[in-house]
Design an enzyme around this catalytic site. Structure first.
Site, PDB file in Angstrom:
ATOM      1  NE  ARG A 100      -1.583   1.827   3.648  1.00  0.00           N
ATOM      2  CZ  ARG A 100      -1.370   1.655   4.949  1.00  0.00           C
ATOM      3  NH1 ARG A 100      -1.893   0.654   5.593  1.00  0.00           N
ATOM      4  NH2 ARG A 100      -0.594   2.494   5.608  1.00  0.00           N
ATOM      5  CG  HIS A 140      -5.791   2.190   6.632  1.00  0.00           C
ATOM      6  ND1 HIS A 140      -5.945   0.913   6.166  1.00  0.00           N
ATOM      7  CD2 HIS A 140      -6.960   2.518   7.229  1.00  0.00           C
ATOM      8  CE1 HIS A 140      -7.159   0.479   6.479  1.00  0.00           C
ATOM      9  NE2 HIS A 140      -7.791   1.441   7.127  1.00  0.00           N
ATOM     10  CE1 TYR A 163       1.623   2.538   8.640  1.00  0.00           C
ATOM     11  CE2 TYR A 163       0.472   4.216   9.902  1.00  0.00           C
ATOM     12  CZ  TYR A 163       0.573   3.445   8.764  1.00  0.00           C
ATOM     13  OH  TYR A 163      -0.338   3.596   7.750  1.00  0.00           O
TER      14      TYR A 163
HETATM   15  C1  LIG Z   1     -13.996  -5.720  12.630  1.00  0.00           C
HETATM   16  C2  LIG Z   1     -13.225  -4.465  12.364  1.00  0.00           C
HETATM   17  N1  LIG Z   1     -12.268  -4.061  13.240  1.00  0.00           N
HETATM   18  C3  LIG Z   1     -11.581  -2.928  13.004  1.00  0.00           C
HETATM   19  C4  LIG Z   1     -11.849  -2.157  11.917  1.00  0.00           C
HETATM   20  C5  LIG Z   1     -11.076  -0.859  11.685  1.00  0.00           C
HETATM   21  N2  LIG Z   1     -10.171  -1.052  10.542  1.00  0.00           N
HETATM   22  C6  LIG Z   1     -10.515  -0.643   9.314  1.00  0.00           C
HETATM   23  S1  LIG Z   1      -9.413  -1.092   8.161  1.00  0.00           S
HETATM   24  C7  LIG Z   1      -8.412  -1.831   9.306  1.00  0.00           C
HETATM   25  C8  LIG Z   1      -7.140  -2.503   8.865  1.00  0.00           C
HETATM   26  C9  LIG Z   1      -7.389  -3.590   7.885  1.00  0.00           C
HETATM   27  O1  LIG Z   1      -6.211  -4.051   7.349  1.00  0.00           O
HETATM   28  P1  LIG Z   1      -6.171  -5.139   6.206  1.00  0.00           P
HETATM   29  O2  LIG Z   1      -7.173  -6.189   6.455  1.00  0.00           O
HETATM   30  O3  LIG Z   1      -4.762  -5.554   6.064  1.00  0.00           O
HETATM   31  O4  LIG Z   1      -6.676  -4.394   4.913  1.00  0.00           O
HETATM   32  P2  LIG Z   1      -6.093  -3.116   4.164  1.00  0.00           P
HETATM   33  O5  LIG Z   1      -6.874  -1.930   4.680  1.00  0.00           O
HETATM   34  O6  LIG Z   1      -4.644  -3.010   4.454  1.00  0.00           O
HETATM   35  O7  LIG Z   1      -6.384  -3.353   2.727  1.00  0.00           O
HETATM   36  C10 LIG Z   1      -8.959  -1.698  10.567  1.00  0.00           C
HETATM   37  C11 LIG Z   1      -8.331  -2.192  11.800  1.00  0.00           C
HETATM   38  C12 LIG Z   1     -12.860  -2.605  11.048  1.00  0.00           C
HETATM   39  N3  LIG Z   1     -13.202  -1.899   9.953  1.00  0.00           N
HETATM   40  N4  LIG Z   1     -13.514  -3.755  11.279  1.00  0.00           N
END
Ligand SMILES: Cc1ncc(C[n+]2csc(CCOP(=O)(O)OP(=O)(O)O)c2C)c(N)n1
Lengths: 326, 399
Positions: B294, B298, B307
């Site tokens: 990425r 985020h 980070y």
């Molecule tokens: C159940 C849940 N917990 C926390 C969040 C908050 N949150 C949104 S995106 C994220 C990180 C997700 O990372 P990843 O699965 O690696 O996907 P990426 O965004 O990097 O594509 C978090 C913790 C959420 N949306 N849903």
């Protein structure tokens, strides 16, 4: 013969059978629902007759059961899932609340979620922890869900049919301690609307409102009160979301007094909502404050204590007396 | 081509289980698998960062799946990636200008999304998370439709059944179960379409994803789990999510997992086609781990400098998915300057349209609050709608 005398359990079983026969898109899913026929045998014999593709034994994973049911509904199926016991619905609560309940609204009405979640609920069978809970408020509070509970065999048969026909997700709470109660079921009748309250016993001095397992207790209380010369009306709410406030209001306007009874904790329970709404609607009709009888704000107790915990005849009659004393 | 052997071969190589060496070495093995990111990942790759076509033992079985790809197809993939990046950049800018409340950028992940998205057939069904703008593009979803939820005018707003592209899902991992259930339905219908579920490396920690693996394996469902391992879950590196390479997890559930170079559009296309074909052939689920990065934050509300190191980002910049295909097209004479110039123009037009549509997007009507809560209606909603309408009407002419 159109009218049969059935237990609630058998009525539910017949109802599921009818749904499977009527609509090939109806599926039954859950833990042990196939070979075993469910721990309460509500799905008894269905897999034998409809096959493993329609009556599906699932992995032991509640979020998975509801989450995949959502996917199946997206594909045009009408899943009826069984959560084995009330206390085990919480791993699936996320899927129910964040996904199932909102899909229709999020899609601006493009998607329908005809999923029924059957949950044997509430106490009175001397079970161990997590097998006797009444979490209906937690679901009734969620927009997008409908929540119902039958109290007798006829409603068990018809309300389940109606829930399966509904294009909205329905949480279908089955009063497990009433599974073996018998009642008449007319399979050719025109049933009451799914969310309409029903006067289960007419009376003139006070209204007792209840649903599910507590309806029977309230009918017994009304019979006992009659011996003391008090005429108590019993309203079976049948639906906790939506609640038939019009039906209840009509009863309260006649009797001018209302006592609500449920097993779930009183605090912030379905009864709280009813008390607030009926007070708003019937302020000038009421002769007494709306009273509530229900569970305590405490974890469901061990089985040896549940007779004390559950609202019984005496607690209901005590509330009736308090109301009439105003 | 031996499908199972891929799954079986890969883990053995990277986790090396030498028994004879005793407890000491077992501990070393554990430490080694605990740091999968220090080791060179084994990737299926068909196009190097320099734009050279390659084939290795790992990728040989997948290469036939893109044997039919013509130079024109390559230009098409390039165009998809460029336009998706442009759309994404425009959305980021619109967020900065206050037109969107939030944006989740896909910058750096174009190859994973276009490669996998272009592997799909029209009758396949996609369950995205919230960053799959490139997949949406491949499905023919108007990109401006994706912006409604980020602007705050709806929670989705497109009809999922028009393009077989489900609504974005914000709760991490939930949609993998919906995809699995949908795939169970596809199998029941006897259809030969496949289902693909997108999720992130962070999401792989969620119970729902494990349950989706369980259900899909048990019912042999035609679903492809496409994990874009972009190395970060907001601020948490993959070390915070797993101790063995992600793709290896599939083995424990009884289906194959493959790690593909997520910045190589050709490899992503090949591996996804392979996985989809398995699904169509009734061979069940597959886990594809697209190893990517990425490049941006985020979402527009976080600050990656807090980070992660600049060197890390720079190292990934050198693997850019668009630049490598451009290098390939230039080196092979697959595209000329006129092509790139015309694409630049097309990008401008797209950017302009996106800006205009977003700025003109109307706020929803207040009474929409009460719409579509239920399919069959609900007495309480009706009552509250009427009360609120009366309340609003009480202001009319009152001011
Ligand atoms: C159940 C849940 N917990 C926390 C969040 C908050 N949150 C949104 S995106 C994220 C990180 C997700 O990372 P990843 O699965 O690696 O996907 P990426 O965004 O990097 O594509 C978090 C913790 C959420 N949306 N849903």
């Amino acid at each position: 013969m159109a009218v049969q005398k059935l237990t609630i359990a058998k009525a539910l079983n017949d109802s599921l059978r009818k749904a499977l026969e009527t609509d090939p898109k109806v599926l039954i899913m859950g833990e042990d629902v196939g070979k075993l026929g469910g721990v309460f045998r509500i799905t008894d014999g269905l897999q034998k007759d409809f096959g493993e593709e329609r009556v599906i034994d699932t992995p032991l994973a509640e979020s998975g059961i509801v989450g995949t049911a959502i996917g199946l509904a997206l594909r045009g199926y009408r899943p009826v899932v069984e959560i084995q016991f009330d206390g085990f619905v919480f791993p699936a609560y996320d899927q129910i609340v964040t996904q199932l309940a909102k899909m229709h609204a999020r899609s601006l009405g493009k998607i329908k979620m005809p999923v029924v979640i059957r949950i044997p609920y509430a106490g009175g069978i001397g079970a161990v922890e997590h097998h006797s809970e009444s979490p209906e408020t937690l679901f009734a509070h969620v927009p997008g869900l409908k929540v119902v509970s039958p109290s007798n065999a006829s409603d068990a048969y018809w309300m389940l049919q109606q829930a399966i026909l509904s294009d909205d997700p329905v949480i279908f709470f089955e009063p497990k301690r009433r599974y073996w109660d018998k009642g008449e079921v007319d399979v050719d009748a025109i049933p009451d609307a799914l969310h309409a309250a029903r006067v289960a016993r007419a009376g003139t001095d006070l209204t007792l409102a209840a649903y599910g397992p507590m309806v029977k207790v309230c009918l017994e209380a009304a019979a006992a009160a009659a011996e003391e010369g008090k005429s108590v009306e019993v309203v079976d709410l049948r639906s906790m979301s939506p609640i038939d406030f019009d039906g209840l209001q009509a009863s309260v306007e006649r009797t001018r007094r209302l006592v609500i009874v449920h097993e779930a904790p009183v605090f912030l329970g379905v009864g709280s909502e009813i008390a607030a709404r009926i007070t708003e609607r019937c302020f000038y009709h009421l002769e007494a404050p709306v009273l509530r009888v229900g569970g305590f704000h405490a974890p469901y107790p061990p089985a040896r204590l549940e007779d004390e915990y559950l609202p019984g005849l005496d607690r209901v009659l005590d509330a009736v007396d308090r109301s009439l004393a105003y | 081509m031996t499908v199972e052997s891929t799954a079986a071969r890969k883990p053995r190589r990277s986790s090396g289980t030498k028994r004879a060496a005793g407890a000491d070495s077992a501990r070393k093995t554990a430490v080694a698998t605990a740091q999968p990111h220090d080791a060179e990942p084994q990737l299926v790759q068909l196009l190097t960062p320099e734009g050279e076509r390659v084939e290795s033992a790992d990728s040989a079985q997948f290469a036939p799946f893109v044997a039919d790809i013509t130079t024109e197809d390559l230009r098409g993939l390039y165009r998809d990636m460029v336009l998706t990046r442009r759309f994404d950049g425009e959305a980021t800018a619109l967020q900065r200008q206050g037109e969107l409340g939030l944006w989740a950028s896909l910058l750096g992940q174009e190859a994973a999304q276009i490669g996998s998205g272009r592997a799909l057939r029209d009758d396949d069904y996609v369950f995205p998370t919230y960053r799959e703008h490139g997949v949406a593009w491949c499905r023919g979803v108007d990109p401006t439709n994706l912006l409604g939820m980020f602007r705050g005018v709806n929670h989705g707003g497109w009809d999922p059944n028009t393009n077989n592209f489900h609504l974005y899902t914000i709760v991490i991992g939930s949609q993998t179960l919906h995809a699995t259930g949908y795939a169970m339905g596809v199998a029941k219908d006897g259809a030969d379409s496949a289902v693909i579920a997108y999720f992130g490396d962070g999401a792989s920690s969620q119970g729902d994803v494990a349950e989706a693996f369980t259900f899909s394996a048990v019912y042999n469902s035609p679903v492809v789990f496409f994990c874009q391992n972009n190395q970060w879950a907001i601020s948490e590196p993959t070390e915070r999510q797993m101790r063995v390479p992600l793709y290896q997890r599939a083995q424990g559930f009884g289906f194959p997992g493959v790690r593909v170079d997520g910045n190589d559009v050709l490899a992503c296309l090949a591996v996804t086609r392979w996985a989809l074909e398995r699904a169509r052939n009734g061979e069940g689920p597959t886990l594809v781990e697209a190893f990517t990065y990425r490049m941006g934050a985020h979402t527009t509300s976080d600050d990656p400098t807090k980070y992660r190191r600049d060197e890390e980002t720079a190292a990934w910049e050198a693997k850019d998915p668009i630049l490598r295909l451009k290098a390939h097209l230039l080196a092979t004479g697959g595209a000329d300057e006129a092509f790139f110039a015309q694409l630049e123009e097309e990008s401008e037009t797209l950017g302009k349209r996106v800006r205009e549509v977003v700025r003109a997007m109307p706020d929803p009507d207040t009474m929409a609050i009460f719409e579509n809560v239920y399919a069959d209606g609900h007495a309480l909603v009706d009552e509250e709608r009427a009360q609120f309408a009366a309340y609003l009407a009480s202001f009319e002419g009152g001011e």
